[in-house]
Design a protein around this motif. Structure first.
Motif, short mmCIF file in Angstrom:
data_model
loop_
_atom_site.label_atom_id
_atom_site.label_comp_id
_atom_site.label_asym_id
_atom_site.label_seq_id
_atom_site.Cartn_x
_atom_site.Cartn_y
_atom_site.Cartn_z
N PHE A 64 0.83 -1.20 0.00
CA PHE A 64 0.00 0.00 0.00
C PHE A 64 0.87 1.26 0.00
N MET A 73 2.04 2.61 -3.32
CA MET A 73 1.04 3.10 -4.27
C MET A 73 0.92 4.62 -4.20
N PRO A 100 -5.21 6.11 -5.33
CA PRO A 100 -5.64 4.70 -5.41
C PRO A 100 -5.45 3.96 -4.09
N ARG A 101 -4.43 4.36 -3.31
CA ARG A 101 -4.19 3.75 -2.01
C ARG A 101 -5.37 3.99 -1.07
N ALA A 140 -8.39 4.77 -1.91
CA ALA A 140 -9.57 4.09 -2.45
C ALA A 140 -9.57 2.62 -2.04
N MET A 141 -8.41 1.95 -2.12
CA MET A 141 -8.33 0.54 -1.76
C MET A 141 -8.51 0.33 -0.26
N LEU A 142 -7.93 1.21 0.53
CA LEU A 142 -8.06 1.08 1.98
C LEU A 142 -9.47 1.37 2.46
N SER A 143 -10.25 2.07 1.64
CA SER A 143 -11.63 2.40 2.00
C SER A 143 -12.61 1.28 1.66
N GLU A 144 -12.13 0.28 0.91
CA GLU A 144 -12.99 -0.85 0.59
C GLU A 144 -13.27 -1.67 1.84
N LYS A 147 -13.22 -4.77 2.56
CA LYS A 147 -12.27 -5.84 2.92
C LYS A 147 -10.98 -5.28 3.53
N ASN A 148 -10.71 -3.99 3.32
CA ASN A 148 -9.48 -3.39 3.83
C ASN A 148 -9.70 -2.35 4.93
#
Length: 209
Positions: A111, A114, A118-119, A121-125, A127-128
């Motif tokens: 992470f 990145m 985008p980092r 965005a991914m951490l806000s999903e 699963k994360n």
């Protein structure tokens, strides 16, 4: 001495070269598993029986080496290098206290490497959403454009990978292959080696294998 080693392990160049150790060795071994048997099968100076035996044996050898490397050598040496460093040489170094094991750090590094948008965005999903809350790294990943990647930890892990690659492929994998190839060859119907080729032809087979 420790300071000199620290300087080497935290060098970004070393990390850049070493971080693809697993991929480069996997690709190299995979190419050998395909290329060497292909050269053997293409040789017109040896009998079909010898070709089949030698090509099969070479493929199995490379495949077993790759399997041992991926399943045992890489996990053991990468994790072992982190644990050893955390408990001994770098016990009080910043970063080592924030991660329980190499896998947790490598997940964080993925992470941190990145771009921020985008980092986040991914951490806000979903699963994360709970990642890195325990070690306090989540805020840095969410709010800093360039969070600390702890290059010393990365260097330690990759140094372990390199050492594991050398020892594993040079010592462990050949030993495992030596004790497993024969039973597999027998199960595939190769009960015994084909009759010995003339010396000149046999030398060609050995060189290619």
């Amino acid at each position: 001495m420790i300071n000199a080693i620290t300087g080497i392990l935290s060098n970004p160049t070393l990390a850049s070269v070493a971080q693809n150790t697993k991929a480069s060795i996997s690709i190299e071994t995979g190419l050998k598993a395909v290329g060497r048997p292909s050269f053997i099968l293409a040789d017109k100076d040896i009998t079909p029986e010898t070709k089949k035996y030698a090509a099969t044996k070479e493929f199995l050898y490379q495949a077993i080496c790759l399997g041992v490397y991926l399943a045992l050598v890489m996990p053991v040496f990468k994790g072992g290098a982190f644990k050893l460093a955390k408990k001994t040489f770098y016990k009080n170094k910043p970063g080592f206290d924030k991660f329980k094991n190499a896998s947790e750090y490598l997940d964080y590094h993925k992470f941190a490497d990145m771009k921020q948008k985008p980092r986040v965005a991914m951490l806000s999903e979903a699963k994360n959403v709970d990642k890195f809350k325990v070690n306090g790294m989540r805020d840095a990943l969410m709010n800093e454009a360039e969070p600390n990647k702890y290059p010393l930890i990365k260097g330690v892990i990759e140094a372990g990978s390199i050492i594991g690659s050398v020892l594993g492929l040079a010592v462990l994998a050949p030993q495992v292959s030596h004790h497993t190839i024969h039973p597999i060859m027998k199960a595939l119907g190769f009960e015994k080696k084909p009759e010995k080729q003339p010396e000149e032809t046999q030398q060609k087979v050995d060189v290619k294998a």
